[in-house]
Design an enzyme around this catalytic site. Structure first.
Site, short mmCIF file in Angstrom:
data_model
loop_
_atom_site.label_atom_id
_atom_site.label_comp_id
_atom_site.label_asym_id
_atom_site.label_seq_id
_atom_site.Cartn_x
_atom_site.Cartn_y
_atom_site.Cartn_z
N ASP A 171 0.88 -1.17 0.00
CA ASP A 171 0.00 0.00 0.00
C ASP A 171 0.92 1.23 0.00
O ASP A 171 2.14 1.11 0.25
CB ASP A 171 -0.86 -0.04 1.27
CG ASP A 171 -1.67 1.21 1.47
OD1 ASP A 171 -2.30 1.68 0.50
OD2 ASP A 171 -1.67 1.75 2.60
N ASP B 292 -0.13 5.11 1.05
CA ASP B 292 -0.35 6.06 2.14
C ASP B 292 -0.25 5.39 3.50
O ASP B 292 -1.00 4.46 3.79
CB ASP B 292 -1.74 6.71 2.01
CG ASP B 292 -1.89 7.48 0.70
OD1 ASP B 292 -1.04 8.33 0.41
OD2 ASP B 292 -2.88 7.24 -0.02
#
Ligand code: G6P
Ligand code: MG
Length: 218
Positions: A12, A14
């Protein structure tokens, strides 16, 4: 432990690689306040990993009034403009500790790297952080039908990489993301607190603790 079984690590963005989760929080909080809606870090946990419109829906659900589709569009654009202002000047110094080293460790072990972020700003952020070239595949959120916690994004990444989901590690800081990884049939490595990411297979505080040797894939 079956190290040979791991063929790819799908990250991922953020809150895992980039120190941008706080900017999403600030932009959503300001927007919520303009609508008279309370917004705190605990509520924000539910928004992490969730796409822009679904996040807005979760926020506006706290309000007593109804919003038209057009009103929602205006609010989502406002939040995004604010987020883009906050991130316009980020640099590689905004990489989270251990992020670059983890990407390099995966590649030097001969494994593939993927990016699975539902953020439509992901390509811009990767450019600013100067890590775009570190990935064998970057899923383009514009082509997704579902947001996390649906497994679509992690399954898409595995498919693009040509790797079976069972041979992938997914790395996530959000509840929705961990659910997405598990639903995709991958090993879920949580970044943050084990008290929050209760469904992860393993939780480490940040990527400085990332050690490929630690993970078993069934
Ligand atoms: C990530 C973040 C979320 C954000 C979503 C959409 O998943 O964790 O907080 O809402 O991306 O981002 P975007 O940049 O498209 O608004
Ligand atoms: Mg995240």
């Amino acid at each position: 432990m079956n190290k040979q079984a791991i063929e790819a690590v799908i990250f991922d963005l953020d809150g895992v690689l980039a120190d941008t989760a706080h900017f999403h929080f600030l932009a959503w909080r300001e927007l919520a306040q303009t609508q008279g809606i309370d917004f705190d870090e605990a509520f924000n946990e539910r928004l992490k990993g969730v796409d822009r419109m679904a996040s807005l829906d979760l926020i506006l659900r706290q309000s007593s009034r109804n919003y038209t589709h057009e009103e929602k569009q205006v609010l989502a654009n406002k939040k995004n403009q604010h987020y883009q202002q906050l991130t316009a000047t980020i640099t590689p110094a905004d990489l989270l500790p251990g992020a670059r080293a983890a990407l390099e460790a995966v590649r030097s072990a001969g494994l593939k790297t993927g990016l699975a972020s539902v953020s439509k700003n992901a390509f811009f952020i990767l450019e600013r952080l100067e890590i775009r070239d570190c990935f064998d595949d970057i899923v383009d959120a514009a082509f997704l039908t579902h947001t996390k916690p649906h497994p679509e994004i992690f399954l898409t990444a595995a498919n693009h990489l040509g790797v079976d989901p069972s041979a992938c590690i997914g790395v996530e800081d959000s509840l929705a993301g961990i659910t997405s990884i598990k639903a995709a049939g991958m090993f879920a490595l949580g970044i943050g607190s084990a008290n929050v990411l209760t469904d992860a297979d393993l939780v480490i505080p940040d990527l400085r603790h990332f050690l490929l040797n630690d993970y078993a894939v069934n």
